[in-house]
Design a protein around this motif. Sequence first.
Motif, mmCIF file in Angstrom:
data_model
loop_
_atom_site.group_PDB
_atom_site.id
_atom_site.type_symbol
_atom_site.label_atom_id
_atom_site.label_comp_id
_atom_site.label_asym_id
_atom_site.label_seq_id
_atom_site.Cartn_x
_atom_site.Cartn_y
_atom_site.Cartn_z
ATOM 1 N N MET A 1 10.938 3.077 -37.781
ATOM 2 C CA MET A 1 10.878 1.776 -37.125
ATOM 3 C C MET A 1 9.823 1.795 -36.028
ATOM 4 N N ALA A 2 9.134 0.673 -35.900
ATOM 5 C CA ALA A 2 8.140 0.538 -34.843
ATOM 6 C C ALA A 2 8.853 0.331 -33.514
ATOM 7 N N ARG A 3 8.291 0.888 -32.464
ATOM 8 C CA ARG A 3 8.817 0.714 -31.112
ATOM 9 C C ARG A 3 8.070 -0.448 -30.479
ATOM 10 N N VAL A 4 8.804 -1.483 -30.063
ATOM 11 C CA VAL A 4 8.199 -2.656 -29.427
ATOM 12 C C VAL A 4 8.552 -2.617 -27.946
ATOM 13 N N ARG A 5 7.524 -2.729 -27.104
ATOM 14 C CA ARG A 5 7.734 -2.744 -25.660
ATOM 15 C C ARG A 5 7.295 -4.096 -25.121
ATOM 16 N N TYR A 6 8.145 -4.675 -24.278
ATOM 17 C CA TYR A 6 7.887 -5.981 -23.680
ATOM 18 C C TYR A 6 7.580 -5.792 -22.197
ATOM 19 N N PHE A 7 6.642 -6.569 -21.686
ATOM 20 C CA PHE A 7 6.256 -6.461 -20.294
ATOM 21 C C PHE A 7 6.377 -7.809 -19.594
ATOM 22 N N ALA A 8 6.738 -7.763 -18.307
ATOM 23 C CA ALA A 8 6.783 -8.934 -17.423
ATOM 24 C C ALA A 8 7.566 -10.092 -18.055
ATOM 25 N N ALA A 9 6.935 -11.277 -18.155
ATOM 26 C CA ALA A 9 7.629 -12.464 -18.669
ATOM 27 C C ALA A 9 8.103 -12.276 -20.108
ATOM 28 N N ALA A 10 7.392 -11.476 -20.893
ATOM 29 C CA ALA A 10 7.832 -11.224 -22.271
ATOM 30 C C ALA A 10 9.163 -10.478 -22.271
ATOM 31 N N ALA A 11 9.341 -9.538 -21.353
ATOM 32 C CA ALA A 11 10.612 -8.807 -21.245
ATOM 33 C C ALA A 11 11.729 -9.753 -20.825
ATOM 34 N N GLU A 12 11.423 -10.646 -19.902
ATOM 35 C CA GLU A 12 12.429 -11.625 -19.468
ATOM 36 C C GLU A 12 12.849 -12.512 -20.626
ATOM 37 N N ARG A 13 11.886 -12.992 -21.397
ATOM 38 C CA ARG A 13 12.188 -13.892 -22.513
ATOM 39 C C ARG A 13 12.878 -13.159 -23.664
ATOM 40 N N ALA A 14 12.545 -11.879 -23.849
ATOM 41 C CA ALA A 14 13.157 -11.087 -24.917
ATOM 42 C C ALA A 14 14.546 -10.604 -24.515
ATOM 43 N N GLY A 15 14.799 -10.549 -23.215
ATOM 44 C CA GLY A 15 16.095 -10.072 -22.733
ATOM 45 C C GLY A 15 16.228 -8.558 -22.794
ATOM 46 N N ARG A 16 15.108 -7.868 -22.849
ATOM 47 C CA ARG A 16 15.094 -6.404 -22.925
ATOM 48 C C ARG A 16 13.686 -5.902 -22.656
ATOM 49 N N ASN A 17 13.568 -4.620 -22.394
ATOM 50 C CA ASN A 17 12.263 -4.006 -22.146
ATOM 51 C C ASN A 17 11.651 -3.411 -23.404
ATOM 52 N N ASP A 18 12.491 -3.014 -24.341
ATOM 53 C CA ASP A 18 11.971 -2.425 -25.580
ATOM 54 C C ASP A 18 13.045 -2.444 -26.655
ATOM 55 N N GLU A 19 12.612 -2.200 -27.873
ATOM 56 C CA GLU A 19 13.526 -2.119 -29.007
ATOM 57 C C GLU A 19 12.785 -1.560 -30.208
ATOM 58 N N ASP A 20 13.531 -1.103 -31.192
ATOM 59 C CA ASP A 20 12.964 -0.640 -32.460
ATOM 60 C C ASP A 20 13.080 -1.770 -33.472
ATOM 61 N N ARG A 21 12.005 -1.978 -34.255
ATOM 62 C CA ARG A 21 11.970 -3.053 -35.246
ATOM 63 C C ARG A 21 11.531 -2.505 -36.589
ATOM 64 N N SER A 22 11.979 -3.167 -37.659
ATOM 65 C CA SER A 22 11.709 -2.674 -39.015
ATOM 66 C C SER A 22 10.710 -3.518 -39.805
ATOM 67 N N GLU A 23 10.117 -4.550 -39.195
ATOM 68 C CA GLU A 23 9.144 -5.363 -39.925
ATOM 69 C C GLU A 23 7.964 -4.503 -40.372
ATOM 70 N N ILE A 24 7.354 -4.881 -41.484
ATOM 71 C CA ILE A 24 6.311 -4.054 -42.096
ATOM 72 C C ILE A 24 4.913 -4.405 -41.602
ATOM 73 N N THR A 25 4.690 -5.666 -41.213
ATOM 74 C CA THR A 25 3.371 -6.055 -40.704
ATOM 75 C C THR A 25 3.523 -6.677 -39.312
ATOM 76 N N LEU A 26 2.420 -6.726 -38.594
ATOM 77 C CA LEU A 26 2.441 -7.348 -37.272
ATOM 78 C C LEU A 26 2.792 -8.827 -37.382
ATOM 79 N N GLY A 27 2.268 -9.502 -38.380
ATOM 80 C CA GLY A 27 2.588 -10.918 -38.573
ATOM 81 C C GLY A 27 4.064 -11.150 -38.820
ATOM 82 N N ALA A 28 4.681 -10.295 -39.628
ATOM 83 C CA ALA A 28 6.124 -10.408 -39.887
ATOM 84 C C ALA A 28 6.908 -10.175 -38.602
#
Length: 77
Positions: free
Chosen positions: A1-28
């Motif tokens: 799984m890809a590790r996604v890290r959120y910063f500043a306002a993106a972290a606030e909107r995501a409700g977390r600082n990071d997470e693992d995701r299973s999508e296969i492409t960046l667009g997905a």
Amino acid sequence: MARVRYFAAAAERAGRNDEDRSEITLGALRDALSRERPGLGAILPKCAVLVDGARVADATEIGPDVTVDILPPFAGG
């Protein structure tokens, strides 16, 4: 799984600082995040999205050892 890290306002909107995701492409990944978290989806088009430190096309495959950083626009001077 890809590790996604959120910063500043993106972290606030995501409700977390990071997470693992299973999508296969960046667009997905972008599509899934916009659907799952509308608040994040509202600012995602304005964010810099880096895959292992580089801007890449949405068709780029993201694998298990990849880090995706989502950085909203920063103000300053």
